[in-house]
Design a protein around this motif. Structure first.
Motif, PDB file in Angstrom:
ATOM      1  N   VAL A 122       0.977  -1.116   0.069  1.00  0.00           N
ATOM      2  CA  VAL A 122      -0.103   0.148  -0.083  1.00  0.00           C
ATOM      3  C   VAL A 122       0.879   1.239   0.037  1.00  0.00           C
ATOM      4  N   ALA A 123       1.882   1.181   0.906  1.00  0.00           N
ATOM      5  CA  ALA A 123       2.763   2.503   0.735  1.00  0.00           C
ATOM      6  C   ALA A 123       3.374   2.432  -0.637  1.00  0.00           C
ATOM      7  N   LEU A 124       3.706   1.590  -1.320  1.00  0.00           N
ATOM      8  CA  LEU A 124       4.395   1.849  -2.457  1.00  0.00           C
ATOM      9  C   LEU A 124       3.505   2.477  -3.569  1.00  0.00           C
ATOM     10  N   ILE A 125       2.185   1.873  -3.397  1.00  0.00           N
ATOM     11  CA  ILE A 125       0.979   2.477  -4.330  1.00  0.00           C
ATOM     12  C   ILE A 125       1.029   3.922  -4.070  1.00  0.00           C
ATOM     13  N   GLU A 126       0.920   4.268  -2.834  1.00  0.00           N
ATOM     14  CA  GLU A 126       0.608   5.614  -2.486  1.00  0.00           C
ATOM     15  C   GLU A 126       1.596   6.487  -2.975  1.00  0.00           C
ATOM     16  N   ASP A 127       2.982   6.017  -2.688  1.00  0.00           N
ATOM     17  CA  ASP A 127       3.799   6.821  -3.254  1.00  0.00           C
ATOM     18  C   ASP A 127       4.138   7.222  -4.489  1.00  0.00           C
ATOM     19  N   ARG A 128       3.685   5.987  -5.532  1.00  0.00           N
ATOM     20  CA  ARG A 128       3.587   6.253  -6.714  1.00  0.00           C
ATOM     21  C   ARG A 128       2.541   7.164  -7.355  1.00  0.00           C
ATOM     22  N   ARG A 129       1.462   7.231  -6.611  1.00  0.00           N
ATOM     23  CA  ARG A 129       0.206   7.914  -6.981  1.00  0.00           C
ATOM     24  C   ARG A 129       0.215   9.490  -6.446  1.00  0.00           C
ATOM     25  N   ARG A 130       1.276   9.780  -5.442  1.00  0.00           N
ATOM     26  CA  ARG A 130       1.416  11.063  -5.175  1.00  0.00           C
ATOM     27  C   ARG A 130       2.111  11.940  -5.996  1.00  0.00           C
ATOM     28  N   GLU A 131       2.620  11.124  -7.073  1.00  0.00           N
ATOM     29  CA  GLU A 131       3.654  11.877  -7.967  1.00  0.00           C
ATOM     30  C   GLU A 131       3.149  13.274  -8.262  1.00  0.00           C
ATOM     31  N   VAL A 132       4.225  14.193  -7.956  1.00  0.00           N
ATOM     32  CA  VAL A 132       3.659  15.666  -8.487  1.00  0.00           C
ATOM     33  C   VAL A 132       5.133  15.873  -9.599  1.00  0.00           C
ATOM     34  N   PRO A 133       4.506  16.828 -10.578  1.00  0.00           N
ATOM     35  CA  PRO A 133       5.434  17.221 -11.689  1.00  0.00           C
ATOM     36  C   PRO A 133       6.778  17.553 -10.792  1.00  0.00           C
ATOM     37  N   GLU A 134       7.813  16.675 -11.629  1.00  0.00           N
ATOM     38  CA  GLU A 134       9.049  16.911 -10.808  1.00  0.00           C
ATOM     39  C   GLU A 134      10.120  18.099 -11.380  1.00  0.00           C
ATOM     40  N   ALA A 135      10.383  19.144 -10.678  1.00  0.00           N
ATOM     41  CA  ALA A 135      11.226  20.300 -11.046  1.00  0.00           C
ATOM     42  C   ALA A 135      12.504  19.457 -11.048  1.00  0.00           C
ATOM     43  N   TRP A 136      12.613  18.825  -9.841  1.00  0.00           N
ATOM     44  CA  TRP A 136      13.767  18.208  -9.559  1.00  0.00           C
ATOM     45  C   TRP A 136      13.608  16.800  -8.897  1.00  0.00           C
ATOM     46  N   SER A 137      14.850  15.951  -9.628  1.00  0.00           N
ATOM     47  CA  SER A 137      14.598  14.566  -9.046  1.00  0.00           C
ATOM     48  C   SER A 137      16.121  14.022  -8.540  1.00  0.00           C
ATOM     49  N   ILE A 138      15.959  13.065  -7.710  1.00  0.00           N
ATOM     50  CA  ILE A 138      17.222  12.691  -7.015  1.00  0.00           C
ATOM     51  C   ILE A 138      17.953  11.826  -7.992  1.00  0.00           C
ATOM     52  N   GLN A 139      19.133  12.058  -8.456  1.00  0.00           N
ATOM     53  CA  GLN A 139      20.194  11.357  -9.143  1.00  0.00           C
ATOM     54  C   GLN A 139      20.816  10.371  -8.253  1.00  0.00           C
ATOM     55  N   GLY A 140      21.391  11.025  -7.140  1.00  0.00           N
ATOM     56  CA  GLY A 140      22.224  10.262  -6.000  1.00  0.00           C
ATOM     57  C   GLY A 140      22.532  11.140  -4.902  1.00  0.00           C
ATOM     58  N   PHE A 141      23.096  10.449  -3.881  1.00  0.00           N
ATOM     59  CA  PHE A 141      23.644  11.316  -2.782  1.00  0.00           C
ATOM     60  C   PHE A 141      24.659  10.493  -2.017  1.00  0.00           C
ATOM     61  N   HIS A 142      25.426  11.091  -1.197  1.00  0.00           N
ATOM     62  CA  HIS A 142      26.091  10.457  -0.472  1.00  0.00           C
ATOM     63  C   HIS A 142      26.426  11.408   1.075  1.00  0.00           C
TER      64      HIS A 142
END
Ligand code: KIV
Ligand code: ZN
Length: 519
Positions: A377-397
């Motif tokens: 359910v959390a995975l579904i909700e996460d995908r359904r919550r998508e907003v237009p992405e001005a920025w997305s994560i490529q990676g972090f350290h």
């Protein structure tokens, strides 16, 4: 025969007015869809004159769902409000205009500076104006619970004469107590000669924690419509919780002799959806939809339940669509089993969303041995919550630890595909990530709230992070999930940042009027 209680949902209007709970049009459409699936009789979709954004949402909901349920728009007793409400609603097959005007002496004297005859005149004229547009008109004497009963009767009688088909009695400030509120309804029924020509409705706020009790008392007094919100969302302490009113009427049908047309198995999913979109977390022990609402801890209770469920259970979890932590799938479960499970959980996904959720599931199953219903359910909700992405994560350290300065290096992709990288320090690794995101995006924010919860059990549980941040003077909410809580935090923060960017782009949606909180 049992009387039908009309369920009027105002999550998208009164609920949305509470600070930090504002939703964009796409989110409102998703909530409206859930309300239609739930079977609510009336959706109050917004306050069309409040802003172009409110207008657009009411109009789209009217167009998309106005043939399946009644769509309602709010209007003050002003010609321009009523005209605007109708403009937003006119494409709905089933539309209602909701006109309100305060009647209590406090409001007359200090807010409106109008005397009794002026109030009656305005109410009559504006109900008539609304009735010129459609036949389904609701009138609310705001702050009715603190209005002199004789004057309340006079206003109600005149509003019905002018064309109101529903008379809603608001306890605007949550002042009523059950026996008093029931008597208000009994008094109206006994003293308003044309009362039978309108449906009586209750609209309760929860300032004394009595909104649901007062709504039920109103039903005892003769109300046949209840106004409520999912999770009791709403201004200050909120409105009456829809799920509690509905389950009280169903569980105690023996006492109330009333029913609703709500599909109760959709209550839990609707609650999760609204909480996920608004960021208003549901307390664990909240009645009906809290995580603990069906958890029996005491040994004596568990023993009783095993012998016979009704010993300690007045409702069954499946009655409200409760999603527990059943072990369902593992890494080797195929697409077919996964699709079946999603359907069994009551979700319908389009093919593209299904594919994204399935990919997330495979990635999760790789990290986690066991995947639970609540993870899915959390995975579904996460995908359904998508907003237009001005920025997305490529990676972090990140690097952190005792005696070191927490540091983060973050790489983000902009909407044009360009990658941007920066580094920052912070109080801890999460703070450092947030600071790096701010440096890259140029956004300045203040973190108002930060919460982490384990979606299911176990050390390898999926972590869900919720953040609430203030950007450009407005509050934005974001949620992120991952088995790594720093990543979940980064995702949650970026969602809030993306919402702020989306808001900047739709700046046309500036309020036309400052909507009075609490109406
Ligand atoms: O609380 C209130 O009085 C309201 C009215 C507009 C019905 O929300
Ligand atoms: Zn209200």
């Amino acid at each position: 025969m049992s009387d039908k209680i009309t369920i009027f949902d105002t999550t998208l209007r009164d609920g949305e007015q509470s600070p930090g709970c504002s939703m964009n049009t796409a989110e409102k459409l998703r909530v409206a869809e859930a309300l239609v699936e739930l079977g609510v009789d009336v959706i109050e979709a917004g306050f069309p004159i409040a802003s172009p954004g409110d207008f657009e949402a009411v109009q789209q909901i009217a167009r998309e769902f106005g043939d399946r349920t009644v769509i309602c728009g709010l209007a003050r007793c002003r010609a321009e409000d009523i005209d605007r409400a109708w403009e937003a609603l006119r494409d709905a097959e089933r539309a209602r205009i909701h006109v309100f005007l305060a009647t209590s002496s406090i409001h007359r004297q200090f807010k409106l500076k109008m005397d009794k005859p002026q109030i009656v005149k305005a109410a009559v004229e504006m109900v008539q104006r609304a009735a010129g547009y459609c036949s389904n008109i609701e009138f609310s004497p705001e702050d009715a619970a603190r209005t002199e009963l004789d004057f309340l009767c006079e206003v109600v009688e005149k509003a019905i004469e002018a064309g109101a088909t529903t008379i809603n009695i608001p306890d605007t400030v949550g002042y009523a107590v059950p026996a008093h509120f029931r008597r208000v309804f009994e008094y109206l029924r006994a003293n308003v000669p044309n009362i039978e020509r309108a449906v009586l409705s209750a609209h309760c706020h929860n300032d004394l924690g009595l909104a649901v009790a007062n709504s039920l008392a109103a039903i005892e007094g003769g109300a046949r419509q209840v106004e409520c919100t999912i999770n009791g969302l709403g201004e200050r302490a909120g409105n009456a919780a829809l799920e509690e009113v509905v389950m009280a009427l169903r569980t105690r049908a023996d006492f109330y002799g009333c029913h609703t047309d709500i599909n109760t198995t959709r209550l839990f999913p609707a609650s999760r959806l609204v909480s996920g979109i608004t960021g208003m977390l549901v307390q664990r022990n909240k009645a009906i939809v809290g995580q603990n609402a069906f958890a029996h801890e005491a040994g004596i209770h568990q023993h009783g339940i095993l012998q016979e469920r009704s010993t300690y259970e007045i409702m069954q979890p499946e009655d409200v669509g409760y999603v527990g932590t059943n072990l369902v799938l593992g890494k080797h479960s195929g697409r077919h089993a996964f699709r079946d499970r999603i359907q069994a959980l009551g979700h319908t996904l389009d093919e593209a969303t299904f594919q994204r959720v399935f990919d997330d599931f495979i990635a999760l199953a790789d990290k986690k041995k066991e995947v639970y219903d609540s993870d899915i359910v959390a995975l579904i909700e996460d995908r359904r919550r998508e907003v237009p992405e001005a920025w997305s994560i490529q990676g972090f350290h990140t690097s952190a630890g005792t005696g070191t300065i927490p540091t983060a290096t973050v790489e983000l992709n902009a909407a044009d595909g360009q990658s941007h990288c920066d580094a920052a320090i912070g109080d801890g690794p999460i703070d450092a990530v947030f600071n790096a995101v701010e440096r890259i995006t140029g956004i300045e924010s203040r973190l108002e709230d930060f919460q982490v919860r384990g979606v299911s059990g176990g050390k390898d549980a999926l972590g869900e992070v919720s953040v609430e941040v203030t950007i450009d003077g407005r509050q934005f909410f974001g949620k992120g999930i991952s088995t790594d809580i720093i990543e979940a935090s980064a995702r949650a923060f970026l969602k809030a940042v993306n919402k702020a960017f989306a808001q900047r782009e739709s700046r046309t949606a500036e309020p036309v009027l400052e909507v009075t909180r609490g109406v």
